[in-house]
Design an enzyme around this catalytic site. Structure first.
Site, short mmCIF file in Angstrom:
data_model
loop_
_atom_site.label_atom_id
_atom_site.label_comp_id
_atom_site.label_asym_id
_atom_site.label_seq_id
_atom_site.Cartn_x
_atom_site.Cartn_y
_atom_site.Cartn_z
N HIS A 72 3.83 22.48 -8.26
CA HIS A 72 2.97 23.59 -7.59
C HIS A 72 3.43 23.40 -6.22
O HIS A 72 3.26 22.41 -5.54
CB HIS A 72 1.82 23.25 -7.72
CG HIS A 72 0.95 23.85 -9.21
ND1 HIS A 72 -0.23 24.10 -9.10
CD2 HIS A 72 2.04 23.85 -10.15
CE1 HIS A 72 -0.39 24.51 -10.66
NE2 HIS A 72 0.73 24.29 -11.16
N TYR A 201 -8.86 27.48 -5.43
CA TYR A 201 -10.21 26.96 -5.02
C TYR A 201 -11.03 28.13 -4.51
O TYR A 201 -10.77 28.62 -3.79
CB TYR A 201 -9.98 26.04 -3.92
CG TYR A 201 -9.42 24.55 -4.41
CD1 TYR A 201 -10.24 23.29 -4.40
CD2 TYR A 201 -7.85 24.50 -4.75
CE1 TYR A 201 -9.65 22.24 -4.80
CE2 TYR A 201 -7.45 23.38 -5.00
CZ TYR A 201 -8.08 22.24 -5.18
OH TYR A 201 -7.65 20.91 -5.53
N PRO A 293 -13.54 14.56 -5.98
CA PRO A 293 -12.41 15.01 -6.44
C PRO A 293 -11.66 16.40 -5.78
O PRO A 293 -10.65 16.87 -6.17
CB PRO A 293 -12.68 15.52 -7.91
CG PRO A 293 -14.29 15.87 -8.04
CD PRO A 293 -14.77 14.86 -6.89
N LYS A 297 -7.48 13.39 -4.46
CA LYS A 297 -6.85 12.17 -3.78
C LYS A 297 -6.92 10.81 -4.46
O LYS A 297 -6.35 9.61 -3.94
CB LYS A 297 -7.60 11.94 -2.38
CG LYS A 297 -7.37 13.02 -1.28
CD LYS A 297 -5.84 13.07 -1.01
CE LYS A 297 -5.36 14.21 -0.11
NZ LYS A 297 -3.95 14.55 -0.52
N TYR A 385 -2.99 17.78 1.70
CA TYR A 385 -3.14 18.12 0.49
C TYR A 385 -2.06 17.63 -0.25
O TYR A 385 -2.12 16.95 -1.35
CB TYR A 385 -3.27 19.47 -0.16
CG TYR A 385 -3.60 19.91 -1.55
CD1 TYR A 385 -5.06 20.16 -1.70
CD2 TYR A 385 -2.95 19.72 -2.50
CE1 TYR A 385 -5.40 20.28 -2.83
CE2 TYR A 385 -3.12 20.03 -3.87
CZ TYR A 385 -4.83 20.18 -3.90
OH TYR A 385 -4.96 20.55 -5.27
#
Length: 391
Positions: A72, A201, A293, A297, A385
């Protein structure tokens, strides 16, 4: 039984550590309280940072990941019925993430360990770590109906929050930092292709939602729900209806529905135990720290811990210097606290707290507007991220 490194726990951290040590010619024994089938089925994380994927490849455990995993190059943020894509490679100099479930990582590492690694004992319950503060720690465990002792030069606790390793560190020497969030995630696995090719998200006035996946044919989706929610109280139709509301946009995007095969609720908390080392006992992963979550991580932090330990022990073996081993806790905690900060920021950015005021709602929207309109703010999110450097 005797070995150089006794490893408690055959999750991805313990198994990867055993592999790294094997590749360096250092012997180890892995003790796992569950059976192999359970370890290879337990659903956990699914996002591998760039650094984690690179470590697995270097360890010889990346072939199937590269063949079956989903690379991704970004995520999508949704708020106020709008969509914004965060382009990771463009913002980070080429970094990306890999969608590859923890279950698959464990399968790959177990196969390698059983083929050419040291002993991996399933259904071997660690009962206690003794003499942790000395040069000869001992792990007392039960296997095949009898108690035994694993004598080792170093003990590494990769046995999770409820394991025995952390308990061997005297309470007088420890500090604990934690936060419990007043909401959790209602998660489903569904036999339906993902409705988007990257993670989504979504911040909504009704609460957070996440669209993720496990494969091109299996979707993983989450809803923010009040703490203490019973997953069984939600029908499949109610879950899909609520997901549809929270992902709704003005451009006609549609959420595809399918049969739900699993439903559960995950609590949200942040936790850090300091120090992560006592004598020759070292903590790694959830034994030392937990993150919500939202920032993906948890598994990646555990990988960072065992990479740091392996490098330090290899340095000790080659040079005779214990400098890196002595610095283990401080080295790991720098990364841990950055990950805690990032996960907290993502959580408070996207979840609506119970009783949130209109002022707080507008602040969330202002933070999201800042990320989507400022390359500097967007880069900070992308860098956090995709990977915090190991060591």
């Amino acid at each position: 039984m005797r070995t150089t490194v006794g490893i408690i726990g055959a999750g991805p951290a313990g198994l990867l550590l055993a592999r790294l040590l094997h590749n360096a010619g250092i012997d180890s024994v892995v003790l796992e309280s569950r059976d192999r089938s359970y370890v290879e089925r337990r659903q956990r994380a699914g996002i591998l940072e760039q650094g984690t994927a690179d470590v697995l490849r270097a360890a010889g455990a990346g072939e199937r990941m590269d063949r079956e995993g989903l690379r991704h190059d970004g995520i999508e943020l949704r708020f106020d019925r709008r969509r914004h894509r965060v382009d990771f490679p463009a913002l980070t100099g080429g970094r990306s993430v890999m969608v590859y479930a923890q279950t698959e990582v464990c399968k790959d590492l177990i196969a390698l360990q059983l083929r050419d690694g040291g002993p991996l004992l399933f259904e071997a319950e660690a009962l206690a770590v003794e003499d942790a503060g000395t040069d000869a720690p001992r792990i007392r465990f039960r296997h095949e109906g009898r108690e035994d002792v694993l004598e080792c030069a170093y003990a590494v606790g990769c046995d999770g929050f409820w394991g025995v390793a952390r308990k061997a560190i005297p309470a007088a020497l420890t500090r604990v930092f934690e936060r419990t969030y007043p909401f959790g995630w209602l998660g489903i696995l569904a036999d339906v292709p993902p409705s988007h090719d990257e993670l989504v998200y979504a911040r909504h006035d009704r609460g957070f939602a996440l669209l993720s996946m496990r494969s091109p044919a299996v979707s993983r989706l989450y809803l923010q729900v009040p703490d203490g929610t019973d997953a069984g109280a939600w029908s499949d139709e109610e879950v899909w209806d609520e997901l549809e509301r929270r992902f709704e946009t003005d451009d006609g995007w549609r959420l595809e529905r399918g049969p739900v095969t699993q439903k559960s609720v995950t609590p949200m908390r942040s936790y850090v135990h300091e120090p992560m080392r006592h004598g020759r006992l070292f903590l790694a992963g959830d034994a030392a720290h937990i993150v919500p979550p939202t920032g993906a991580k948890g598994l990646n932090l555990a990988v960072g811990d065992v990479v740091t330990f392996a490098r330090a022990l290899i340095h000790r073996q080659r040079t005779g210097s214990a400098e890196l081993l002595d610095a283990y806790s401080a080295t790991c905690l720098r990364r841990v606290w950055q990950a805690e900060r990032f996960s907290y920021d993502m959580t408070t950015l996207l979840h609506r707290a119970p009783g949130a005021t209109p002022f707080e709602d507008r602040l969330q929207l202002a933070r999201l507007e800042r990320i989507t309109s400022s390359r500097a703010a967007e880069t900070d999110l992308a860098e956090g991220y995709t990977c915090f450097p190991f060591g």
